[in-house]
Design an enzyme around this catalytic site. Sequence first.
Site, PDB file in Angstrom:
ATOM      1  N   LYS A  45     -79.092  -6.608  12.685  1.00 12.89           N
ATOM      2  CA  LYS A  45     -77.882  -6.440  11.859  1.00 12.89           C
ATOM      3  C   LYS A  45     -77.963  -7.352  10.632  1.00 12.89           C
ATOM      4  CE  LYS A  45     -73.471  -5.804  10.636  1.00 12.89           C
ATOM      5  NZ  LYS A  45     -73.073  -4.565   9.925  1.00 12.89           N
ATOM      6  N   CYS A 131     -74.245  -3.403   0.525  1.00  9.48           N
ATOM      7  CA  CYS A 131     -73.117  -3.348   1.462  1.00  9.48           C
ATOM      8  C   CYS A 131     -71.847  -2.956   0.705  1.00  9.48           C
ATOM      9  CB  CYS A 131     -72.900  -4.683   2.150  1.00  9.48           C
ATOM     10  SG  CYS A 131     -71.408  -4.631   3.176  1.00  9.48           S
TER      11      CYS A 131
HETATM   12  C1  DHB Z   1     -71.842  -3.185   6.409  1.00 11.40           C
HETATM   13  C2  DHB Z   1     -72.017  -1.913   5.955  1.00 11.40           C
HETATM   14  C3  DHB Z   1     -73.135  -1.607   5.237  1.00 11.40           C
HETATM   15  O1  DHB Z   1     -73.355  -0.360   4.758  1.00 11.40           O
HETATM   16  C4  DHB Z   1     -74.072  -2.583   4.980  1.00 11.40           C
HETATM   17  O2  DHB Z   1     -75.151  -2.290   4.283  1.00 11.40           O
HETATM   18  C5  DHB Z   1     -73.886  -3.855   5.445  1.00 11.40           C
HETATM   19  C6  DHB Z   1     -72.768  -4.148   6.177  1.00 11.40           C
HETATM   20  C7  DHB Z   1     -70.657  -3.521   7.182  1.00 11.40           C
HETATM   21  O3  DHB Z   1     -69.581  -2.999   6.848  1.00 11.40           O
HETATM   22  O4  DHB Z   1     -70.752  -4.348   8.102  1.00 11.40           O
END
Ligand code: DHB
Length: 313
Positions: A45, A131
Amino acid sequence: MLNLQTQLGNFQFANPLMNASGVHCMDKTELDEMVASASGSLVTKSATVKPRPGNPEPRYADLTLGSINSMGLPNLGIDYYLDYVQQYQQEHPNQPIFMSIVGTTFEDNIAVARRIQESDFNGLAEINLSCPNVPGEPQTAYDPDQTVKILDELFTFFTKPLGVKLPPFFDLAQFDQMAAILNRYPLAFINTMNSLGNGLMIDPATDTVMIKPKGGFGGIGGAFAKPIALANVRAFRQRLRPEIAIIGTGGVQTGRDVYDLILCGANMVQVGTALHQQGTGIFDRLLSELSGVMQTKGYSSLAEFRGQLKTIE
Ligand code: DHB
């Protein structure tokens, strides 16, 4: 015999499939399930310097043609994921792993990359410039100047294999501009693409948005994303230096979807929404469907059809 092996730089993988970061990779339990699956690799993540709880719930919803999410970067912090990969590397020395990193500010992007550089991580790092879900923070890669500023600074100290996770682009002039920037750096790969940022879906029973954060705006994944992902892989493969590999991400539900991303030039292929909906067993099905398509077409390796998309004269 079919050979599904693929390479990214000097790294070898048994097959091209992985999770998309954010899906099935938050903690040791999920990561261990990815390791035990049929996928060729995995990514952790997107990690920030400090742990984050993310946005208020509900922050993910399934849709008929995909998903919407505004998770807001919930993650256990870079130290947690560095501990995980350290153990992983000891147990799986010949199976490279990816780490995704992200900052909500310029300084944090650099700080989290420094933690990786200074660690004994020996896999591939992916810096997330896309993000869409942190309230008040624009997606870095939609700002060419900010992208250049971050990459300039990163490559003053970062010497491990590095890629960038990009948002979708929609105009050929944007592909030209972004590819010209990316071609200036010793990138190992790009990952295209992140979700379609800031979509909106409505529950018809209640006239209400589907998720709570940002007034209902969120990243769209799944079937909605497939044609945009194909276009982004294809457009970047036509513009990037051949040494820069491409991870294709967006709308994979079947082995044919995997095949299509490879036809457009992908070296590896990530699965997001469908993995979230179906669990890690999906990789067995995708590999067998991909093998079926290749057999029908008479191909025995991915290299025989990678980038071989035909156009109409
Ligand atoms: C999140 C969503 C994304 O598309 C990303 O690249 C990184 C984090 C999120 O909302 O956690």
